[in-house]
Design a protein around this motif. Structure first.
Motif, PDB file in Angstrom:
ATOM      1  N   UNK A  44       0.708  -1.332  -0.165  1.00 26.91           N
ATOM      2  CA  UNK A  44       0.107   0.043   0.053  1.00 26.91           C
ATOM      3  C   UNK A  44       0.792   1.257   0.083  1.00 26.91           C
ATOM      4  N   UNK A  45       2.142   1.185   0.360  1.00 26.55           N
ATOM      5  CA  UNK A  45       3.176   2.410   0.393  1.00 26.55           C
ATOM      6  C   UNK A  45       4.363   2.098  -0.267  1.00 26.55           C
ATOM      7  N   UNK A  46       5.151   3.117  -0.531  1.00 25.84           N
ATOM      8  CA  UNK A  46       6.468   2.860  -0.899  1.00 25.84           C
ATOM      9  C   UNK A  46       7.274   2.625   0.386  1.00 25.84           C
ATOM     10  N   UNK A  47       8.183   1.601   0.488  1.00 26.46           N
ATOM     11  CA  UNK A  47       9.118   1.619   1.582  1.00 26.46           C
ATOM     12  C   UNK A  47       9.892   0.322   1.627  1.00 26.46           C
ATOM     13  N   UNK A  48      10.113  -0.224   2.833  1.00 27.59           N
ATOM     14  CA  UNK A  48      11.003  -1.372   2.923  1.00 27.59           C
ATOM     15  C   UNK A  48      10.208  -2.505   3.497  1.00 27.59           C
ATOM     16  N   UNK A  49      10.123  -3.768   3.007  1.00 33.64           N
ATOM     17  CA  UNK A  49       9.525  -4.893   3.798  1.00 33.64           C
ATOM     18  C   UNK A  49      10.544  -5.540   4.905  1.00 33.64           C
ATOM     19  N   UNK A  50       9.768  -6.067   6.150  1.00 33.88           N
ATOM     20  CA  UNK A  50      10.503  -6.655   7.314  1.00 33.88           C
ATOM     21  C   UNK A  50      11.023  -7.968   6.784  1.00 33.88           C
ATOM     22  N   UNK A  51      11.900  -8.566   7.669  1.00 32.90           N
ATOM     23  CA  UNK A  51      12.306  -9.981   7.476  1.00 32.90           C
ATOM     24  C   UNK A  51      11.582 -10.954   7.933  1.00 32.90           C
ATOM     25  N   UNK A  52      10.491 -10.429   8.767  1.00 33.55           N
ATOM     26  CA  UNK A  52       9.671 -11.334   9.393  1.00 33.55           C
ATOM     27  C   UNK A  52       8.707 -11.821   8.728  1.00 33.55           C
ATOM     28  N   UNK A  53       8.517 -11.496   7.343  1.00 34.21           N
ATOM     29  CA  UNK A  53       7.407 -11.822   6.384  1.00 34.21           C
ATOM     30  C   UNK A  53       7.332 -13.711   6.348  1.00 34.21           C
TER      31      UNK A  53
END
Length: 385
Positions: free
Chosen positions: A183-192
Motif C-alpha cells: 500500500x506504500x513505498x518502503x521496505x519490507x521487514x524480514x519477518x514475512x
C-alpha cells in the motif's frame, strides 16, 4: 711520598664548599629558570581562551522511526502460493508481494455468474408475462389483481438480479484480493511469511512495510529544555524550531538534508518528565532506516563575545567546575568557573576567566595548585584532529 695539608688550607676548603652549597640552594646557581616552556615542569598542553561570537546549538539524542509502518494483512483466507519479494527488499506502492491460492475464489465467481444469469432469465420471462397481462387488462380480458401480482413478481425478481450481481462483484473482488500488493513505498521487514503458510482473513500479518521517504526522527526534551526553547521561540516550541533542524549521524557526519519539526506532544509525560518531538526528513536515497540513532541539532541564536574553552579542560567536582589556569610564572592555578551552554566540543564560560588567560587542556590530572609547568601550546584546530 705523602703530602701534608695544613689545617688552615683544610679549613679554607671546607668553607668554600659550604659557601658553594649555600649559594646553590639560595640562588639556584646552575639551575635552568622555571617558566613557560621550560624543561623542569610537568609536561602539559595548554590552549588560550577563545573569544568569539558563537551560535548556540542544542543537541537531542533521537532515533529514526518510520513515518508510516503498515502491517500487510489479507482480506481473504487461504494458503500462500507465490511470494514475489524477499524480506528486506525495497518495495513501491502497488507492487505485488504475495499470491493467495485463488482456485476456490474462481469457482465462486463462476457460481455467482451462473446464478446471476439464471435470475436474469427468470426476470425477462416474468417481464414478458407482465406485458401480456397489461394488454389483456386494458380490454378487461383479465382481472386487475392478476396483473398486479405479475408486476410485484417482476419487481421481486429484479431485486434478486441486483443481489446476484452484487454477489458476483464480491466474488470477483475476493479473487482480486488474492494478490497482495504494497500500500506504500518502503521496505519490507524480514519477518514475512513464506509460501505454503495459511493466512486468516483480517488477522494474519503477512509482512510489515515501513515507509522510508520521508522519515521521522523521534527525540525527547526535558521540561527545563522546553522552557528555555519555548522562550527562544517567543512562547512556543514550534516557533523556536521554525528555521529547521540538522541531523548528526552516529559516526559524527551530518545528514545533508535539513529537516522540520512535524509533531510536538501536547504535554510533559508524567512518567518520563519529557516531551516527545518528531522531526521529518526527506530520505530519497533510503539512507536513513528505522532504528538508527542520531542527534538532532538546532540553533538558538548568537552569543556575542562568548568565552570558550575545551570541555576536556574542565573538571567537575560536587556540582562545581574548575580549570587549571597558567600563571605568569608558568605554574598551575586552580580556578573555580561557572559554565554555560556546550557548543560542540567547547564550553561557554559564564564567569571566572578572561580572554587573555590560558588553561591546561591535556595533563590536567598530573598537576595541582602551584605545580611548575612545561608548556606545549595548542591551537583550536588541534582539538579537531
Amino acid at each position: 711520598m705523602s703530602m701534608k695539608v695544613s689545617p688552615k688550607v683544610m679549613l679554607g676548603l671546607i668553607v668554600l664548599f659550604l659557601l658553594g652549597a649555600w649559594a646553590f640552594m639560595r640562588f639556584g646557581v646552575g639551575k635552568t629558570p622555571v617558566g613557560p616552556g621550560s624543561g623542569m615542569g610537568v609536561e602539559v598542553k595548554v590552549m588560550q581562551v577563545v573569544q568569539r561570537d558563537t551560535p548556540l546549538l542544542y543537541e537531542f539524542t533521537g532515533k529514526v522511526t518510520s513515518k508510516n509502518e503498515v502491517k500487510i494483512m489479507s482480506k481473504v483466507a487461504g494458503n500462500i502460493v507465490a511470494k514475489m519479494v524477499n524480506g528486506g527488499d525495497a518495495v513501491s506502492k502497488g507492487q505485488p508481494l504475495f499470491r493467495i491460492d485463488n482456485k476456490q475464489y474462481l469457482s465462486s465467481i463462476n457460481a455467482a455468474r451462473s446464478t446471476l444469469v439464471k435470475s436474469q432469465a427468470t426476470l425477462r420471462n416474468t417481464e414478458r408475462d407482465v406485458e401480456r397481462y397489461r394488454a389483456l387488462a386494458a380490454v378487461d380480458g383479465v382481472a386487475r389483481q392478476t396483473l398486479d401480482s405479475y408486476v410485484a413478481q417482476a419487481e421481486e425478481q429484479a431485486a434478486t438480479v441486483e443481489e446476484n450481481r452484487a454477489s458476483l462483484q464480491r466474488a470477483i473482488e475476493d479473487e482480486q484480493d488474492t494478490l497482495i500488493v504494497s500500500p506504500v513505498d518502503g521496505r519490507i521487514d524480514i519477518k514475512d511469511l513464506g509460501v505454503g503458510q495459511f493466512v486468516t482473513a483480517g488477522s494474519t500479518t503477512l509482512a510489515t512495510v515501513s515507509a522510508l521517504d520521508p522519515i521521522w526522527v523521534q527525540f525527547s526534551i526535558s521540561e527545563n529544555e522546553y522552557i528555555k526553547l519555548a522562550r527562544l521561540g517567543q512562547g512556543t516550541l514550534s516557533g523556536y524550531f521554525s528555521d529547521g533542524v540538522k541531523l548528526m549521524l552516529s559516526d559524527g557526519s551530518q545528514y545533508p538534508v535539513p529537516g522540520k519539526i512535524e509533531q510536538i506532544d501536547n504535554g510533559i509525560g508524567d512518567a518520563t518528565g519529557t516531551m516527545t518531538v518528531k522531526a521529518s526528513f526527506d530520505n530519497p536515497q533510503r539512507f536513513l532506516v528505522p532504528g538508527m540513532f542520531a542527534k538532532i541539532t538546532a540553533q538558538g541564536g548568537i552569543r556575542s563575545g562568548a568565552i570558550l574553552i575545551p570541555q576536556r579542560a574542565v573538571k567537575e567536582l560536587l556540582d562545581e567546575t574548575f580549570v587549571m589556569v597558567v600563571t605568569s610564572e608558568g605554574k598551575a592555578e586552580s580556578r573555580k568557573v561557572k559554565m554555560g551552554d556546550r557548543v560542540g566540543n567547547l564550553w561557554i564560560v559564564e564567569s571566572g576567566l578572561t580572554p587573555n588567560e590560558s588553561v591546561v587542556v591535556e595533563g590536567i590530572d598530573k598537576v595541582k595548585q602551584g605545580t611548575p609547568l612545561k608548556i606545549t601550546l595548542m591551537a583550536l584546530e588541534d582539538l579537531m584532529k
